[in-house]
Design a protein around this motif. Structure first.
Motif, PDB file in Angstrom:
ATOM      1  N   SER A  13       0.866  -1.411   0.393  1.00 33.79           N
ATOM      2  CA  SER A  13       0.146   0.111   0.052  1.00 33.79           C
ATOM      3  C   SER A  13       0.489   1.183   0.067  1.00 33.79           C
ATOM      4  O   SER A  13       2.224   1.517   0.619  1.00 33.79           O
ATOM      5  CB  SER A  13      -0.501   0.349   0.910  1.00 33.79           C
ATOM      6  N   GLU A 200     -10.113  -1.388 -10.904  1.00 33.15           N
ATOM      7  CA  GLU A 200      -8.881  -1.130 -10.592  1.00 33.15           C
ATOM      8  C   GLU A 200      -7.837  -2.642 -10.097  1.00 33.15           C
ATOM      9  O   GLU A 200      -6.618  -2.825 -10.142  1.00 33.15           O
ATOM     10  CB  GLU A 200      -9.187  -0.541  -8.940  1.00 33.15           C
ATOM     11  N   ALA A 201      -9.020  -3.777  -9.913  1.00 29.63           N
ATOM     12  CA  ALA A 201      -8.063  -4.929  -9.889  1.00 29.63           C
ATOM     13  C   ALA A 201      -8.325  -6.612 -10.915  1.00 29.63           C
ATOM     14  O   ALA A 201      -9.532  -5.702 -11.155  1.00 29.63           O
ATOM     15  CB  ALA A 201      -8.079  -5.853  -8.666  1.00 29.63           C
ATOM     16  N   GLU A 204      -9.422 -10.909  -6.157  1.00 26.87           N
ATOM     17  CA  GLU A 204      -9.511 -11.292  -5.135  1.00 26.87           C
ATOM     18  C   GLU A 204      -9.114 -12.197  -4.659  1.00 26.87           C
ATOM     19  O   GLU A 204      -9.607 -13.772  -4.917  1.00 26.87           O
ATOM     20  CB  GLU A 204     -11.210 -10.875  -4.519  1.00 26.87           C
ATOM     21  N   ASN A 224       0.026 -14.876  -2.459  1.00 30.99           N
ATOM     22  CA  ASN A 224       0.234 -14.501  -4.443  1.00 30.99           C
ATOM     23  C   ASN A 224       0.852 -14.365  -4.740  1.00 30.99           C
ATOM     24  O   ASN A 224       1.016 -14.735  -6.528  1.00 30.99           O
ATOM     25  CB  ASN A 224       0.113 -13.116  -3.846  1.00 30.99           C
ATOM     26  N   VAL A 242      -3.080  -7.603 -11.303  1.00 30.58           N
ATOM     27  CA  VAL A 242      -3.755  -6.715 -10.310  1.00 30.58           C
ATOM     28  C   VAL A 242      -4.454  -7.589  -8.968  1.00 30.58           C
ATOM     29  O   VAL A 242      -5.156  -7.873  -9.593  1.00 30.58           O
ATOM     30  CB  VAL A 242      -4.169  -5.106  -9.901  1.00 30.58           C
ATOM     31  N   SER A 244      -6.286  -8.049  -5.515  1.00 35.72           N
ATOM     32  CA  SER A 244      -6.853  -7.279  -4.366  1.00 35.72           C
ATOM     33  C   SER A 244      -6.690  -8.100  -3.014  1.00 35.72           C
ATOM     34  O   SER A 244      -7.585  -9.310  -2.929  1.00 35.72           O
ATOM     35  CB  SER A 244      -8.399  -6.505  -4.718  1.00 35.72           C
ATOM     36  N   THR A 247      -9.758  -6.777   2.016  1.00 39.44           N
ATOM     37  CA  THR A 247     -10.782  -5.293   1.550  1.00 39.44           C
ATOM     38  C   THR A 247     -11.832  -6.403   2.745  1.00 39.44           C
ATOM     39  O   THR A 247     -12.055  -5.308   3.208  1.00 39.44           O
ATOM     40  CB  THR A 247     -11.871  -5.747   0.238  1.00 39.44           C
ATOM     41  N   ALA A 252      -6.618  -2.156   1.623  1.00 39.49           N
ATOM     42  CA  ALA A 252      -7.129  -1.992   0.418  1.00 39.49           C
ATOM     43  C   ALA A 252      -5.576  -2.362  -0.761  1.00 39.49           C
ATOM     44  O   ALA A 252      -4.587  -1.263  -1.087  1.00 39.49           O
ATOM     45  CB  ALA A 252      -6.892  -0.314  -0.547  1.00 39.49           C
ATOM     46  N   ARG A 254      -2.479  -3.827  -2.805  1.00 44.03           N
ATOM     47  CA  ARG A 254      -2.691  -4.309  -3.849  1.00 44.03           C
ATOM     48  C   ARG A 254      -0.905  -4.954  -4.606  1.00 44.03           C
ATOM     49  O   ARG A 254      -0.666  -4.144  -3.952  1.00 44.03           O
ATOM     50  CB  ARG A 254      -2.738  -2.818  -4.776  1.00 44.03           C
ATOM     51  N   HIS A 256       0.789  -6.053  -7.258  1.00 41.40           N
ATOM     52  CA  HIS A 256       0.971  -6.350  -8.971  1.00 41.40           C
ATOM     53  C   HIS A 256       1.963  -7.558  -8.945  1.00 41.40           C
ATOM     54  O   HIS A 256       2.970  -7.609  -8.620  1.00 41.40           O
ATOM     55  CB  HIS A 256       1.653  -4.795  -8.711  1.00 41.40           C
ATOM     56  N   GLY A 268       4.673  -4.667  -5.048  1.00 44.02           N
ATOM     57  CA  GLY A 268       4.512  -3.765  -4.453  1.00 44.02           C
ATOM     58  C   GLY A 268       4.862  -2.852  -3.721  1.00 44.02           C
ATOM     59  O   GLY A 268       6.183  -2.625  -3.604  1.00 44.02           O
TER      60      GLY A 268
END
Length: 280
Positions: A13, A200-201, A204, A224, A242, A244, A247, A252, A254, A256, A268
């Motif tokens: 983040s 945006e992504a 999830e 990930n 991306v 996410s 949540t 938030a 993210r 990459h 990130g």
């Protein structure tokens, strides 16, 4: 008692308090194993790390990674946080990439825009999750067996398995039973629907590790990294996407993901929230 430079950073983040926190003790070669474990237990974060001089001649630095209950051979968000703190503390890599030494071996990192990224380490366990284990996983997640589209081992050290669901809504609605999951380390993933979830992504992710005293990890690099090898390798994801995560916890995060040649890079941003001294 000796004092050490200390930072608490937020990983995955650019906005403080929206990623995954990490405690970092810098130049910690004088700290005993028992004190490392005790401090990690005291911080009660998912991971606390100790930056050390490397033992391997090709490494730029070494890191030890502790949860509140024990030491890990590798973990993703500590790897990114360690690299960012090492660079911010004046670390100078010997080459174009940065080489981190940890219990799992040597990890290659690089600067990635305003963040950092690591090359996903090879899986130590892969393939389909055993059929007899699926009912326990489904029960632990509060799902029916038919809700699980696929399940794979994506273990790059911590012991991850991953479950694929159909929708982001299903992932965010999960209310797992820690007792049923026990010592399993379960990642859950589903694609975003651009018409409902936005662009945006593309995926999830949630990560459940109750056996380590972490009911849910906010944003998880190692998971990930394993999931990316599965999704890209099976054609379920493009070479760049991306993810996410966090949540459901009000974060938030993210993550990459980008495949470049034979490597998959997990990146990130990292932002400092606390810095000072710690006495150990």
């Amino acid at each position: 008692m000796p004092s050490f430079d200390f930072k608490q950073v937020d990983v995955f983040s650019s906005v403080p308090l929206k990623g995954n926190p990490l405690a970092v003790v810098i130049a910690a070669d004088g700290v005993s194993d028992d004190r490392m474990a005790a401090f990690a237990n005291w911080t009660n974060l998912s991971e606390t790390i100790f930056l050390l001089r490397p033992a391997a001649p090709q490494a730029d630095y070494r890191v030890r990674i502790f949860t509140p209950r024990g030491e890990l051979p590798f973990a993703g968000h500590p790897t990114l946080g360690a690299c960012a703190v090492w660079l911010a503390s004046g670390g100078q890599p010997r080459g174009d990439t940065i080489i981190q030494e940890c219990a799992a071996g040597l990890i290659t990192l690089r600067r990635d825009g305003s963040g950092v990224a690591f090359a996903a380490p090879p899986l130590v366990r892969s393939g389909a999750v055993e059929t007899e284990l699926l009912p326990r996983i489904a029960a632990g997640l509060g799902l029916g067996l038919g809700d699980i589209l696929d399940a794979q081992w994506v273990d790059n050290g911590p012991g991850w398995l991953a479950v694929l669901l159909a929708s982001r809504r299903q992932v965010l609605a999960l209310r797992p039973d820690p007792a049923a999951l026990g010592d399993l380390k379960v990642g859950v993933i589903a694609p975003w629907d651009p018409t409902v979830d936005g662009t945006e992504a593309q995926f999830e992710v949630r990560a459940f590790v109750p056996g380590l005293g972490i009911p849910e990890d906010p944003v998880t690099g190692s998971l990930n990294a394993g999931v990316a090898q599965w999704l890209i390798g099976s054609g379920r994801a493009l070479d760049a996407y991306v993810a996410s995560q966090g949540t459901a916890l009000g974060r938030a995060g993210r993550v990459h993901v980008r495949k470049s040649g034979p490597d998959i890079w997990i990146g990130g941003e990292v932002v400092t929230c606390i810095e000072g001294k710690v006495t150990l």
